[in-house]
Scaffold this motif. Structure first.
Motif, PDB file in Angstrom:
ATOM      1  N   LEU A  70       0.803  -1.223   0.000  1.00  0.00           N
ATOM      2  CA  LEU A  70       0.000   0.000   0.000  1.00  0.00           C
ATOM      3  C   LEU A  70       0.837   1.274   0.000  1.00  0.00           C
ATOM      4  CD1 LEU A  70      -2.889  -0.888   2.465  1.00  0.00           C
ATOM      5  CD2 LEU A  70      -3.042  -0.552   0.009  1.00  0.00           C
ATOM      6  N   VAL A  71       2.124   1.173   0.225  1.00  0.00           N
ATOM      7  CA  VAL A  71       2.973   2.367   0.308  1.00  0.00           C
ATOM      8  C   VAL A  71       2.891   3.172  -0.980  1.00  0.00           C
ATOM      9  CG1 VAL A  71       5.352   3.196   0.486  1.00  0.00           C
ATOM     10  CG2 VAL A  71       4.543   1.412   2.024  1.00  0.00           C
ATOM     11  N   ASP A  72       2.998   2.508  -2.106  1.00  0.00           N
ATOM     12  CA  ASP A  72       2.980   3.204  -3.399  1.00  0.00           C
ATOM     13  C   ASP A  72       1.657   3.943  -3.623  1.00  0.00           C
ATOM     14  OD1 ASP A  72       4.513   3.888  -5.580  1.00  0.00           O
ATOM     15  OD2 ASP A  72       3.802   2.229  -6.814  1.00  0.00           O
ATOM     16  N   LEU A  73       0.572   3.385  -3.135  1.00  0.00           N
ATOM     17  CA  LEU A  73      -0.741   4.016  -3.295  1.00  0.00           C
ATOM     18  C   LEU A  73      -0.906   5.199  -2.343  1.00  0.00           C
ATOM     19  CD1 LEU A  73      -3.679   4.005  -4.405  1.00  0.00           C
ATOM     20  CD2 LEU A  73      -4.218   2.433  -2.538  1.00  0.00           C
ATOM     21  N   GLU A  74      -0.633   4.975  -1.068  1.00  0.00           N
ATOM     22  CA  GLU A  74      -0.908   6.006  -0.062  1.00  0.00           C
ATOM     23  C   GLU A  74       0.106   7.151  -0.093  1.00  0.00           C
ATOM     24  OE1 GLU A  74      -3.663   6.184   1.348  1.00  0.00           O
ATOM     25  OE2 GLU A  74      -4.400   4.156   0.993  1.00  0.00           O
ATOM     26  N   PHE A  75       1.306   6.891  -0.564  1.00  0.00           N
ATOM     27  CA  PHE A  75       2.324   7.937  -0.624  1.00  0.00           C
ATOM     28  C   PHE A  75       2.581   8.357  -2.075  1.00  0.00           C
ATOM     29  CE2 PHE A  75       2.919   6.197   3.539  1.00  0.00           C
ATOM     30  CZ  PHE A  75       3.322   7.270   4.309  1.00  0.00           C
ATOM     31  N   TYR A  76       1.565   8.208  -2.903  1.00  0.00           N
ATOM     32  CA  TYR A  76       1.678   8.562  -4.311  1.00  0.00           C
ATOM     33  C   TYR A  76       2.091  10.030  -4.436  1.00  0.00           C
ATOM     34  CZ  TYR A  76       0.469   9.243  -9.205  1.00  0.00           C
ATOM     35  OH  TYR A  76       0.516   9.533 -10.540  1.00  0.00           O
ATOM     36  N   GLY A  77       3.107  10.280  -5.252  1.00  0.00           N
ATOM     37  CA  GLY A  77       3.568  11.649  -5.467  1.00  0.00           C
ATOM     38  C   GLY A  77       4.637  12.104  -4.502  1.00  0.00           C
ATOM     39  N   PRO A  80      10.563  10.983  -2.277  1.00  0.00           N
ATOM     40  CA  PRO A  80      11.513  10.302  -1.392  1.00  0.00           C
ATOM     41  C   PRO A  80      11.001   8.935  -0.915  1.00  0.00           C
ATOM     42  CG  PRO A  80      11.295  12.601  -0.747  1.00  0.00           C
ATOM     43  CD  PRO A  80      10.244  12.336  -1.777  1.00  0.00           C
ATOM     44  N   VAL A  81       9.699   8.850  -0.603  1.00  0.00           N
ATOM     45  CA  VAL A  81       9.140   7.588  -0.112  1.00  0.00           C
ATOM     46  C   VAL A  81       9.040   6.576  -1.246  1.00  0.00           C
ATOM     47  CG1 VAL A  81       7.102   6.490   0.899  1.00  0.00           C
ATOM     48  CG2 VAL A  81       7.890   8.694   1.769  1.00  0.00           C
ATOM     49  N   THR A  82       8.503   6.975  -2.390  1.00  0.00           N
ATOM     50  CA  THR A  82       8.355   6.020  -3.492  1.00  0.00           C
ATOM     51  C   THR A  82       9.717   5.592  -4.040  1.00  0.00           C
ATOM     52  OG1 THR A  82       8.006   7.839  -5.060  1.00  0.00           O
ATOM     53  CG2 THR A  82       6.043   6.782  -4.140  1.00  0.00           C
ATOM     54  N   GLY A  83      10.703   6.477  -3.994  1.00  0.00           N
ATOM     55  CA  GLY A  83      12.056   6.096  -4.415  1.00  0.00           C
ATOM     56  C   GLY A  83      12.657   5.051  -3.483  1.00  0.00           C
ATOM     57  N   ALA A  84      12.494   5.267  -2.174  1.00  0.00           N
ATOM     58  CA  ALA A  84      12.998   4.287  -1.195  1.00  0.00           C
ATOM     59  C   ALA A  84      12.255   2.964  -1.329  1.00  0.00           C
ATOM     60  CB  ALA A  84      12.860   4.849   0.221  1.00  0.00           C
ATOM     61  N   MET A 114      14.870   0.201   6.592  1.00  0.00           N
ATOM     62  CA  MET A 114      14.985   1.316   7.539  1.00  0.00           C
ATOM     63  C   MET A 114      14.994   2.662   6.799  1.00  0.00           C
ATOM     64  SD  MET A 114      14.765  -0.161  10.327  1.00  0.00           S
ATOM     65  CE  MET A 114      14.335  -1.869  10.097  1.00  0.00           C
ATOM     66  N   ASP A 115      15.606   2.703   5.619  1.00  0.00           N
ATOM     67  CA  ASP A 115      15.560   3.931   4.806  1.00  0.00           C
ATOM     68  C   ASP A 115      14.119   4.262   4.416  1.00  0.00           C
ATOM     69  OD1 ASP A 115      18.298   4.179   4.933  1.00  0.00           O
ATOM     70  OD2 ASP A 115      18.665   3.375   2.929  1.00  0.00           O
ATOM     71  N   LEU A 116      13.364   3.236   4.024  1.00  0.00           N
ATOM     72  CA  LEU A 116      11.962   3.452   3.659  1.00  0.00           C
ATOM     73  C   LEU A 116      11.172   3.973   4.859  1.00  0.00           C
ATOM     74  CD1 LEU A 116       9.487   3.194   1.791  1.00  0.00           C
ATOM     75  CD2 LEU A 116       9.353   0.789   2.487  1.00  0.00           C
ATOM     76  N   LEU A 117      11.337   3.339   6.009  1.00  0.00           N
ATOM     77  CA  LEU A 117      10.614   3.779   7.209  1.00  0.00           C
ATOM     78  C   LEU A 117      11.022   5.190   7.611  1.00  0.00           C
ATOM     79  CD1 LEU A 117      10.660   0.501   9.323  1.00  0.00           C
ATOM     80  CD2 LEU A 117       8.698   1.521   8.148  1.00  0.00           C
ATOM     81  N   HIS A 118      12.294   5.500   7.452  1.00  0.00           N
ATOM     82  CA  HIS A 118      12.780   6.842   7.781  1.00  0.00           C
ATOM     83  C   HIS A 118      12.112   7.890   6.892  1.00  0.00           C
ATOM     84  CE1 HIS A 118      15.563  10.008   8.943  1.00  0.00           C
ATOM     85  NE2 HIS A 118      15.724  10.255   7.662  1.00  0.00           N
ATOM     86  N   GLU A 119      12.039   7.627   5.593  1.00  0.00           N
ATOM     87  CA  GLU A 119      11.414   8.569   4.659  1.00  0.00           C
ATOM     88  C   GLU A 119       9.913   8.706   4.927  1.00  0.00           C
ATOM     89  OE1 GLU A 119      12.854  10.648   2.752  1.00  0.00           O
ATOM     90  OE2 GLU A 119      14.861   9.811   2.879  1.00  0.00           O
ATOM     91  N   MET A 120       9.264   7.595   5.229  1.00  0.00           N
ATOM     92  CA  MET A 120       7.834   7.659   5.542  1.00  0.00           C
ATOM     93  C   MET A 120       7.602   8.479   6.808  1.00  0.00           C
ATOM     94  SD  MET A 120       6.700   3.736   4.697  1.00  0.00           S
ATOM     95  CE  MET A 120       4.981   3.956   5.148  1.00  0.00           C
ATOM     96  N   GLY A 121       8.415   8.225   7.828  1.00  0.00           N
ATOM     97  CA  GLY A 121       8.284   8.966   9.071  1.00  0.00           C
ATOM     98  C   GLY A 121       8.511  10.450   8.867  1.00  0.00           C
ATOM     99  N   ARG A 122       9.512  10.783   8.076  1.00  0.00           N
ATOM    100  CA  ARG A 122       9.796  12.190   7.798  1.00  0.00           C
ATOM    101  C   ARG A 122       8.622  12.849   7.082  1.00  0.00           C
ATOM    102  NH1 ARG A 122      15.409  13.429   5.074  1.00  0.00           N
ATOM    103  NH2 ARG A 122      14.199  13.366   3.166  1.00  0.00           N
ATOM    104  N   GLU A 123       8.013  12.154   6.150  1.00  0.00           N
ATOM    105  CA  GLU A 123       6.855  12.695   5.431  1.00  0.00           C
ATOM    106  C   GLU A 123       5.675  12.915   6.379  1.00  0.00           C
ATOM    107  OE1 GLU A 123       4.476  14.032   2.321  1.00  0.00           O
ATOM    108  OE2 GLU A 123       6.641  13.759   2.376  1.00  0.00           O
TER     109      GLU A 123
END
Length: 195
Positions: A70-77, A80-84, A114-123
């Motif tokens: 679901l990450v790609d859907l919920e963080f669309y656009g 940093p998150v979709t790249g990670a 952890m990079d993905l979680l870090h970017e999601m948290g930052r967003e």
């Protein structure tokens, strides 16, 4: 003529008042709808983030896999998150290297999560240190052992059902001593011979 007189008789304050009366409720509803959509979007993102944080030590958990999808859907656009996410998914699809490189490969996979979680948290407004994300998570070793044992047993059962291996049957010898005492010795009660 009367209409023109009516329009000319209105002052600009009257026009602004009429516009406020007409547009006020419309703008209020639009602002409320926008605020609700923003709150719902943030809530969905938080749910995905929570599920991934909750299962970061149990990556075979269906909740983890579902949240990851679901990450790609919920963080669309959110680049940093979709790249990670893309980097992590590409690594998940990488073939497992030879046994000598398993540790390094697993470390890379862990770092990418952890990079993905870090970017999601930052967003979402959280400022986590990448190393704290890993270090401050708990997953009992027993979970991993149980999953490995279940996977191994399922593989053996599958091979047996396909006829590739036979059911191993071995005689079982008792390993403990007999719990019952030995039978008593029978004394010879016959009279001695020769009398």
């Amino acid at each position: 003529m009367m209409r023109e007189d009516l329009f000319l008789g209105l002052r600009w304050v009257d026009l602004v008042t009429i516009a406020a009366i007409v547009l006020g409720p419309i703008l209020a509803v639009a602002a409320d709808r926008f605020q609700r959509q923003w709150a719902e979007k943030r809530q969905r993102r938080l749910e995905v983030f929570r599920d991934l944080m909750r299962t970061r030590k149990a990556r075979l958990d269906p909740m983890h896999v579902g949240a990851l999808n679901l990450v790609d859907l919920e963080f669309y656009g959110c680049r940093p998150v979709t790249g990670a996410l893309r980097t992590y998914i590409n690594h998940l699809f990488s073939p497992m290297p030879n046994p000598d490189e398993h540790d390094r490969f697993s470390e890379q996979r862990n770092d990418l999560l952890m990079d993905l979680l870090h970017e999601m948290g930052r967003e979402l407004g959280y400022s986590y240190d990448r190393r704290d994300l890993e270090r401050l998570s708990y997953g009992p070793r027993g979970w991993t052992d149980d999953q490995d044992l279940q996977r191994h047993n399922m593989t053996l059962l599958n091979q047996m059902l396909q006829g590739r291996i036979a059911l191993p049957v071995t005689p079982m010898q008792p390993t403990a001593q007999n719990p019952f005492p030995p039978a008593p010795a029978i004394k010879d009660t016959a009279p001695p011979a020769g009398n």
